[in-house]
Write a protein that holds these residues in place. Structure first.
Motif, mmCIF file in Angstrom:
data_model
loop_
_atom_site.group_PDB
_atom_site.id
_atom_site.type_symbol
_atom_site.label_atom_id
_atom_site.label_comp_id
_atom_site.label_asym_id
_atom_site.label_seq_id
_atom_site.Cartn_x
_atom_site.Cartn_y
_atom_site.Cartn_z
ATOM 1 N N ALA A 219 18.840 -20.507 4.465
ATOM 2 C CA ALA A 219 18.919 -20.306 5.916
ATOM 3 C C ALA A 219 17.631 -19.731 6.502
ATOM 4 N N PHE A 220 16.815 -19.075 5.691
ATOM 5 C CA PHE A 220 15.635 -18.370 6.192
ATOM 6 C C PHE A 220 14.305 -18.950 5.712
ATOM 7 N N ASP A 221 14.356 -19.851 4.751
ATOM 8 C CA ASP A 221 13.136 -20.408 4.169
ATOM 9 C C ASP A 221 12.576 -21.530 5.053
ATOM 10 N N PRO A 222 11.241 -21.589 5.222
ATOM 11 C CA PRO A 222 10.651 -22.636 6.074
ATOM 12 C C PRO A 222 10.968 -24.064 5.603
ATOM 13 N N LYS A 223 11.053 -24.265 4.277
ATOM 14 C CA LYS A 223 11.386 -25.586 3.744
ATOM 15 C C LYS A 223 12.864 -25.695 3.385
ATOM 16 N N LYS A 224 13.653 -24.697 3.788
ATOM 17 C CA LYS A 224 15.099 -24.665 3.531
ATOM 18 C C LYS A 224 15.409 -24.760 2.039
ATOM 19 N N GLN A 225 14.575 -24.099 1.233
ATOM 20 C CA GLN A 225 14.762 -24.114 -0.213
ATOM 21 C C GLN A 225 15.512 -22.872 -0.675
ATOM 22 N N GLY A 226 16.496 -23.089 -1.553
ATOM 23 C CA GLY A 226 17.122 -21.988 -2.258
ATOM 24 C C GLY A 226 16.273 -21.649 -3.472
ATOM 25 N N TRP A 227 16.642 -20.583 -4.155
ATOM 26 C CA TRP A 227 15.862 -20.198 -5.336
ATOM 27 C C TRP A 227 15.857 -21.303 -6.378
ATOM 28 N N HIS A 228 16.974 -21.998 -6.539
ATOM 29 C CA HIS A 228 17.053 -23.094 -7.509
ATOM 30 C C HIS A 228 16.090 -24.217 -7.125
ATOM 31 N N ASP A 229 15.911 -24.463 -5.824
ATOM 32 C CA ASP A 229 14.943 -25.476 -5.374
ATOM 33 C C ASP A 229 13.520 -25.022 -5.664
ATOM 34 N N LYS A 230 13.237 -23.762 -5.392
ATOM 35 C CA LYS A 230 11.888 -23.236 -5.632
ATOM 36 C C LYS A 230 11.538 -23.315 -7.123
ATOM 37 N N MET A 231 12.503 -22.950 -7.969
ATOM 38 C CA MET A 231 12.275 -23.001 -9.419
ATOM 39 C C MET A 231 11.965 -24.430 -9.887
ATOM 40 N N ALA A 232 12.697 -25.407 -9.352
ATOM 41 C CA ALA A 232 12.559 -26.802 -9.799
ATOM 42 C C ALA A 232 11.548 -27.594 -8.968
ATOM 43 N N LYS A 233 11.011 -26.969 -7.920
ATOM 44 C CA LYS A 233 10.077 -27.652 -7.017
ATOM 45 C C LYS A 233 10.738 -28.876 -6.376
ATOM 46 N N GLY B 100 13.731 -32.954 -16.218
ATOM 47 C CA GLY B 100 13.346 -31.545 -16.322
ATOM 48 C C GLY B 100 13.638 -30.778 -15.040
ATOM 49 N N GLN B 101 13.310 -31.381 -13.906
ATOM 50 C CA GLN B 101 13.594 -30.729 -12.621
ATOM 51 C C GLN B 101 15.099 -30.556 -12.415
ATOM 52 N N GLY B 102 15.876 -31.550 -12.803
ATOM 53 C CA GLY B 102 17.330 -31.468 -12.669
ATOM 54 C C GLY B 102 17.900 -30.324 -13.498
ATOM 55 N N ILE B 103 17.429 -30.196 -14.715
ATOM 56 C CA ILE B 103 17.903 -29.123 -15.600
ATOM 57 C C ILE B 103 17.495 -27.762 -15.036
ATOM 58 N N ILE B 104 16.239 -27.626 -14.625
ATOM 59 C CA ILE B 104 15.766 -26.350 -14.069
ATOM 60 C C ILE B 104 16.541 -26.017 -12.793
ATOM 61 N N ARG B 105 16.787 -27.031 -11.958
ATOM 62 C CA ARG B 105 17.517 -26.802 -10.708
ATOM 63 C C ARG B 105 18.927 -26.298 -11.001
ATOM 64 N N TYR B 106 19.594 -26.904 -11.973
ATOM 65 C CA TYR B 106 20.951 -26.475 -12.314
ATOM 66 C C TYR B 106 20.945 -25.053 -12.881
ATOM 67 N N ILE B 107 20.047 -24.782 -13.799
ATOM 68 C CA ILE B 107 19.934 -23.434 -14.368
ATOM 69 C C ILE B 107 19.615 -22.424 -13.271
ATOM 70 N N GLY B 108 18.839 -22.855 -12.270
ATOM 71 C CA GLY B 108 18.463 -21.988 -11.164
ATOM 72 C C GLY B 108 19.628 -21.507 -10.320
ATOM 73 N N TYR B 109 20.771 -22.196 -10.405
ATOM 74 C CA TYR B 109 21.950 -21.734 -9.684
ATOM 75 C C TYR B 109 22.417 -20.365 -10.185
ATOM 76 N N PHE B 110 22.192 -20.067 -11.457
ATOM 77 C CA PHE B 110 22.681 -18.799 -12.013
ATOM 78 C C PHE B 110 22.004 -17.594 -11.365
ATOM 79 N N PRO B 111 20.671 -17.498 -11.375
ATOM 80 C CA PRO B 111 20.074 -16.353 -10.673
ATOM 81 C C PRO B 111 20.309 -16.414 -9.156
ATOM 82 N N ALA B 112 20.416 -17.627 -8.599
ATOM 83 C CA ALA B 112 20.612 -17.767 -7.153
ATOM 84 C C ALA B 112 21.964 -17.226 -6.693
ATOM 85 N N THR B 113 22.950 -17.249 -7.589
ATOM 86 C CA THR B 113 24.292 -16.790 -7.217
ATOM 87 C C THR B 113 24.619 -15.400 -7.752
#
Length: 145
Positions: free
Chosen positions: A124-138, A100-113
């Motif tokens: 580059a600016f996030d404290p945990k170095k997370q992109g939006w796709h990482d945040k979506m998938a935790k 589930g996390q893998g699918i959400i992470r991949y789908i998260g690339y669309f809004p992230a890009t």
């Protein structure tokens, strides 16, 4: 997380993405030549016409998604990430990501890009170095020390 990790920053992740792109292109070239792809034709006025997304293109998109998700689940990263000693892990447990996390992470690339790659630049600016796709998938991307 049981091991020592450091969050992976923007540039090393960017490098891993370039490596992954090269690997996928190298794999797709012979397959594309073998199965035929890229529906292009020249019309009577001499201009090439391109079909927006052929069935062939959709199949490659799906195969690419399955490849990325499989690598995240099974190996904690794509070949480019693993070559640079990076891992994609569950943010809370430090374990491999779930399907589930893998699918959400991949789908998260669309809004992230979607808007100037801002969701990827976010790393580059996030404290945990997370992109939006990482945040979506935790998920987090970490360097193995």
């Amino acid at each position: 997380m049981s091991h020592k990790y450091e969050y992976a920053g923007f540039w090393i992740r960017f490098g891993a993405a370039i490596l992954d792109t090269i690997i996928i292109i190298v794999a797709l070239i012979p397959l594309t030549m073998l199965f035929g792809g890229g529906d292009t034709s020249v019309s009577s006025d001499g201009f090439s016409s391109f079909q927006f997304m052929s069935t062939f293109d959709w199949i490659w998109q799906i195969l690419t998604a399955v490849f990325y998700i499989f690598c995240w689940i099974k190996f904690a990263g794509t070949p480019g990430k693993r070559l640079l000693r990076l891992k994609v892990l569950d943010e809370k447990t430090g374990e491999h990501v779930s399907v589930g996390q893998g699918i959400i992470r991949y789908i998260g690339y669309f809004p992230a890009t979607l808007v100037l790659f801002i969701g990827l630049i976010w790393v580059a600016f996030d404290p945990k170095k997370q992109g939006w796709h990482d945040k979506m998938a935790k998920t987090v991307v970490v360097k193995e020390l």
